[in-house]
Design an enzyme around this catalytic site. Structure first.
Site, PDB file in Angstrom:
ATOM      1  CG  HIS A  62     -26.337 -16.536  89.065  1.00 30.23           C
ATOM      2  ND1 HIS A  62     -27.585 -16.054  89.352  1.00 30.23           N
ATOM      3  CD2 HIS A  62     -26.311 -17.814  89.519  1.00 30.23           C
ATOM      4  CE1 HIS A  62     -28.294 -16.996  89.947  1.00 30.23           C
ATOM      5  NE2 HIS A  62     -27.549 -18.073  90.060  1.00 30.23           N
ATOM      6  CG  ASP A 117     -36.507 -21.749  86.025  1.00 30.18           C
ATOM      7  OD1 ASP A 117     -36.065 -22.898  86.229  1.00 30.18           O
ATOM      8  OD2 ASP A 117     -36.430 -20.836  86.863  1.00 30.18           O
ATOM      9  NE  ARG A 144     -35.509 -28.659  89.331  1.00 26.19           N
ATOM     10  CZ  ARG A 144     -34.586 -27.717  89.360  1.00 26.19           C
ATOM     11  NH1 ARG A 144     -34.776 -26.568  88.739  1.00 26.19           N
ATOM     12  NH2 ARG A 144     -33.459 -27.905  90.010  1.00 26.19           N
ATOM     13  CB  SER A 164     -33.226 -23.961  86.829  1.00 27.11           C
ATOM     14  OG  SER A 164     -33.746 -22.987  87.675  1.00 27.11           O
ATOM     15  CE  LYS A 199     -33.820 -18.924  87.320  1.00 25.89           C
ATOM     16  NZ  LYS A 199     -34.266 -19.586  88.527  1.00 25.89           N
TER      17      LYS A 199
HETATM   18  N1  URA Z   1     -31.557 -21.726  91.685  1.00 28.89           N
HETATM   19  C1  URA Z   1     -32.284 -21.727  90.545  1.00 28.89           C
HETATM   20  O1  URA Z   1     -32.590 -20.682  89.994  1.00 28.89           O
HETATM   21  N2  URA Z   1     -32.656 -22.913  90.040  1.00 28.89           N
HETATM   22  C2  URA Z   1     -32.346 -24.094  90.617  1.00 28.89           C
HETATM   23  O2  URA Z   1     -32.706 -25.126  90.097  1.00 28.89           O
HETATM   24  C3  URA Z   1     -31.598 -24.064  91.803  1.00 28.89           C
HETATM   25  C4  URA Z   1     -31.209 -22.857  92.325  1.00 28.89           C
END
Ligand code: URA
Length: 434
Positions: free
Chosen positions: A82, A161, A168, A183, A187
């Site tokens: 990632h 999320d 946010r 966050s 995922k």
């Molecule tokens: N990418 C994400 O998936 N979440 C965040 O909070 C910031 C960047």
């Protein structure tokens, strides 16, 4: 326990218990807790932070708010990478085929680009016919057949999320390490990999501009991964200049395919792609990092990694000929050369501005719903630290229309500094956090 007492506790700098965190996230996901109350909690977390245990609990609560991909029928240890997002970062298109060519197993869910950062799914969709909307079953079948598959995230993964991120975005609560870590990791964990390598960018084209913040984010995410029982490591890598020579979806696919065919290779892009692959293979139990680095390099030089990229394209409905014949990829009909306004060393690149310039050309989105021009982008002739003469080509911009050319040129020239002294170029791979 009630919503008000949880808000008051975090407002006063207290530590939330696992039950309180779960109560809040479950209630918010079901619509029983209002947006204004969730906004208050997000702001309190932004101001007062969360400790490592709270951050892990928040991640687990968000992870458990939706489905989790079951990769247990995959042969081998499913591994994934990632990136926290950068400009010109096409490493997934290179690293994933290398890992598959070396015997690893990568069933990867990726995202689309937003703001100044690009997204792997948009890049893959520039291969004619390539399908990124797959079921988990298709993803597992393809990975079992060929060792790799990259598709989009399903909507049912970590819905908490999705709701929280939207909030946010409009309440000035994106910039918080525990919230970002929870966050991203909710995922990543939901997408099922057991071995995860994080590429945490740092510099002017990264989410985190300061290295200390990137390290803190990496440590938080590695901590979450470990407490969830995953094998995990993070690299802190440079984003003070675009990665590779091209920025833009079709252009980046072309650059990745050329690197894997040994036609041309940007050294930084090659080194980072190989290092990420080596770390993924090592975490999958397929050798030491040193051995895996050598094998990853061989997978490129032998052409085996390129074969895997073609195989992935083919099994997902894409035209693999586009990887060998770049004229089959989308390309902007119009182009313009941008020249150096003076002689000297290319000493600074405001990389986020370069990402914005690519957006102005049509290669990126401001809002999630925006459509993009897959043939638009920037091809750099020069890299940071190189010496050049006034009037020499700095880069070329291209797109399906010239509408954004002047604004993009202004953004690119405004984001580059040419000076008399050779600049200090920072290391590409700054730290490894294990
Ligand atoms: N990418 C994400 O998936 N979440 C965040 O909070 C910031 C960047």
């Amino acid at each position: 326990m009630n919503t008000y007492s949880i808000l008051a506790k975090k407002r006063d700098g207290g530590t939330l218990t696992p039950d309180e965190i779960r109560f809040f996230i479950q209630g918010y996901t079901k619509g029983e807790i209002a947006d204004y109350q969730a906004s208050a909690l997000l702001m309190a977390i932004c101001i007062n932070g969360m400790n490592a245990d709270e951050t892990s609990e928040l991640t687990l609560a968000m992870l458990q708010s939706g489905d989790q991909a079951d990769l247990s029928s995959l042969a081998g240890i499913p591994c994934d990478k990632h990136s926290t997002g950068g400009v010109g970062d096409k490493t997934s298109l290179i690293t994933v085929p290398i890992v598959a060519a070396c015997g690893g197993s990568v069933a990867k869910m990726s995202g689309r680009g937003l703001g100044f950062t690009g997204g792997t799914i948009d890049k893959l969709e520039s291969i004619p016919g390539f399908r990124t909307a797959l079921t988990v079953e298709e993803m597992v079948n393809y990975t079992n057949r060929s060792g790799l598959c990259i598709c989009g995230q399903t909507g049912s993964l970590a819905p908490a999320d999705k709701k929280l991120y939207a909030l946010r975005d409009v309440t000035a609560t994106v910039d918080s390490i525990p919230l970002i870590a929870a966050s991203i990791m909710s995922k990543k964990l939901a997408s099922g990999a057991q071995a995860i390598v994080l590429d945490v960018k740092t510099g002017s084209g990264a989410f985190m501009k300061e290295e200390a913040d990137s390290v803190a984010l990496a440590e938080a995410m590695v901590g979450i991964g470990k407490s969830a029982g995953r094998r995990i490591a993070a690299l802190i890598t440079d984003m003070d200049q675009p990665l590779g020579r091209c920025v833009g979806n079709g252009l980046e696919v072309r650059e990745a395919a050329e690197l894997l065919q040994g036609k041309s290779a940007d050294d930084r892009l090659y080194r980072l792609s190989v290092e990420l692959a080596a770390r993924m293979l090592a975490l999958s139990g397929l050798g030491t990092v040193e051995d895996c680095r050598v094998r990853a390099g061989e997978a490129v030089s032998s052409g085996k990694a390129f074969e895997k990229l073609c195989r992935m394209a083919q099994q997902q409905g894409g035209d693999p000929r586009a990887l060998e014949q770049p004229e089959r990829l989308p390309q902007g009909k119009f182009s313009r050369i941008i020249k150096a306004p003076r002689s000297g060393y290319l000493s600074r690149i405001d990389t986020a501005r370069i990402g914005h310039a690519a957006g102005l050309l049509g290669a990126g989105r401001v809002k999630k719903e925006d459509s993009i021009d897959l043939g638009a982008g920037i091809i750099f002739a020069r890299r940071k630290g190189e010496k050049l003469q006034a009037g020499e080509e700095l880069c070329r911009i291209c797109a399906g229309s010239e509408a954004g050319f002047s604004a993009a040129e202004e953004a690119i020239l405004g984001g580059m500094e040419i000076s008399d002294c050779s600049p200090v170029c920072k290391e590409l791979i700054r730290q490894v956090i294990e």
